[in-house]
Design an enzyme around this catalytic site. Sequence first.
Site, PDB file in Angstrom:
ATOM      1  N   LYS A  11      24.109  73.447 106.051  1.00  9.24           N
ATOM      2  CA  LYS A  11      23.694  73.063 104.687  1.00  9.24           C
ATOM      3  C   LYS A  11      22.252  72.589 104.701  1.00  9.24           C
ATOM      4  CE  LYS A  11      23.612  68.330 105.199  1.00  9.24           C
ATOM      5  NZ  LYS A  11      22.460  67.487 105.197  1.00  9.24           N
ATOM      6  N   ASP A 138      30.291  64.235 105.583  1.00  9.43           N
ATOM      7  CA  ASP A 138      29.791  65.577 105.227  1.00  9.43           C
ATOM      8  C   ASP A 138      30.839  66.681 105.392  1.00  9.43           C
ATOM      9  OD1 ASP A 138      27.275  64.727 104.605  1.00  9.43           O
ATOM     10  OD2 ASP A 138      26.298  65.477 106.429  1.00  9.43           O
TER      11      ASP A 138
HETATM   12  P1  ATP Z   1      24.064  65.676 109.412  1.00  6.58           P
HETATM   13  O1  ATP Z   1      23.206  66.623 108.633  1.00  6.58           O
HETATM   14  O2  ATP Z   1      25.532  65.721 109.017  1.00  6.58           O
HETATM   15  O3  ATP Z   1      23.505  64.290 109.526  1.00  6.58           O
HETATM   16  P2  ATP Z   1      22.939  66.671 111.823  1.00  6.58           P
HETATM   17  O4  ATP Z   1      22.619  68.093 111.535  1.00  6.58           O
HETATM   18  O5  ATP Z   1      21.812  65.690 111.698  1.00  6.58           O
HETATM   19  O6  ATP Z   1      24.126  66.225 110.908  1.00  6.58           O
HETATM   20  P3  ATP Z   1      24.478  67.425 114.131  1.00  6.58           P
HETATM   21  O7  ATP Z   1      23.862  68.728 114.480  1.00  6.58           O
HETATM   22  O8  ATP Z   1      25.817  67.435 113.523  1.00  6.58           O
HETATM   23  O9  ATP Z   1      23.490  66.511 113.255  1.00  6.58           O
HETATM   24  O10 ATP Z   1      24.474  66.604 115.494  1.00  6.58           O
HETATM   25  C1  ATP Z   1      24.436  65.193 115.594  1.00  6.58           C
HETATM   26  C2  ATP Z   1      25.018  64.786 116.952  1.00  6.58           C
HETATM   27  O11 ATP Z   1      26.416  65.045 116.926  1.00  6.58           O
HETATM   28  C3  ATP Z   1      24.462  65.607 118.112  1.00  6.58           C
HETATM   29  O12 ATP Z   1      23.435  64.920 118.745  1.00  6.58           O
HETATM   30  C4  ATP Z   1      25.655  65.827 119.022  1.00  6.58           C
HETATM   31  O13 ATP Z   1      25.630  64.998 120.158  1.00  6.58           O
HETATM   32  C5  ATP Z   1      26.892  65.452 118.200  1.00  6.58           C
HETATM   33  N1  ATP Z   1      27.838  66.590 117.998  1.00  6.58           N
HETATM   34  C6  ATP Z   1      29.164  66.505 118.116  1.00  6.58           C
HETATM   35  N2  ATP Z   1      29.764  67.680 117.863  1.00  6.58           N
HETATM   36  C7  ATP Z   1      28.785  68.566 117.582  1.00  6.58           C
HETATM   37  C8  ATP Z   1      28.777  69.951 117.250  1.00  6.58           C
HETATM   38  N3  ATP Z   1      29.909  70.669 117.185  1.00  6.58           N
HETATM   39  N4  ATP Z   1      27.589  70.525 117.002  1.00  6.58           N
HETATM   40  C9  ATP Z   1      26.453  69.781 117.060  1.00  6.58           C
HETATM   41  N5  ATP Z   1      26.406  68.491 117.399  1.00  6.58           N
HETATM   42  C10 ATP Z   1      27.563  67.866 117.650  1.00  6.58           C
END
Ligand code: ATP
Length: 292
Positions: A11, A138
């Site tokens: 997203k 989310d």
């Molecule tokens: P959001 O936009 O919901 O804040 P994000 O894009 O900032 O999420 P993610 O890519 O979901 O962040 O990753 C945040 C942390 O979650 C990563 O540093 C990782 O250690 C952990 N994580 C756990 N499961 C996953 C997964 N399936 N894919 C990516 N990261 C994951």
Amino acid sequence: MDKLKYKARAKVNLGLDVCGRLPNGYHKVKMIMQAIDLYDELEFNKRKDPDIILSVDSKDPLGDIGNNLIFRAAKLMKEYYSIKEGIEIHLKKHIPVAAGMAGGSTDAAATMLAMNELFELGQTREQLMEQALRLGADIPFCIQGGTALAEGIGEKLTQLPPMIKCPVLIAKPSISVSTKFVYQNLKLDEQTNHPDIDALMKDIREKDFDGVCAHMGNVLESVTIPNYPVIAEIKQQMMRSGAKASMMSGSGPTVFGLFEDGETAKRALREMKRSGLAKQVYLTTIYNNRRK
Ligand code: ATP
């Protein structure tokens, strides 16, 4: 059915406002969530034994497997629905990690949807969304997809009419930005420049592309841009290349740009790669198909 393949889409936030702090330290937000056609690939295989086995193919490190949101989602489903069999899951990661693109949340959402089908649980999308909330704010949106207003701590969702489909350029610099740091350093006072989320919703409803571009805004840029000037440089680079709007997604550091036509967007992709400002650069589109 013993196996399933799923695309878990990322997203962006077309708008992100923080309206206040709650006594428990959480922030009250008002965001427009939009699914895009950049996705992780997941493969699910049923197992006769009760184990959950997860393997990952990712350029970016994802940390401890037991803490992976896919593993936690599978465990939640197994426990809540008393599933005796196990599951083997393989993740091919494409969505930038810790980037403000809900990468982990969308993988968790795909896991819940896939297990609902594979184990014939017969749960509605709404029932799964309710369970999903226990894992992360989310995830319900990622189950639903499309375009939505998210309020409360991000969990109160209102579906919106589909956003105008257009090319979307994604660029993530090599820096890491801590979500906690961003929210802790956000100043909410009369100087704060809040985006007009209601105007943005009106533009989406009226399919007014110029209006959407004019009203897009992310209050968290007031923290990230002074601390990480590369975010502003990427935005400027996108605008120079012909983006109609460019903004940071979530708490960053990923920047996205909306384009009116595919040719300009392709040229912008090449120019962004050449600039060396971003480590990961992708060209994708708005994705409006909702989950049934
Ligand atoms: P959001 O936009 O919901 O804040 P994000 O894009 O900032 O999420 P993610 O890519 O979901 O962040 O990753 C945040 C942390 O979650 C990563 O540093 C990782 O250690 C952990 N994580 C756990 N499961 C996953 C997964 N399936 N894919 C990516 N990261 C994951």
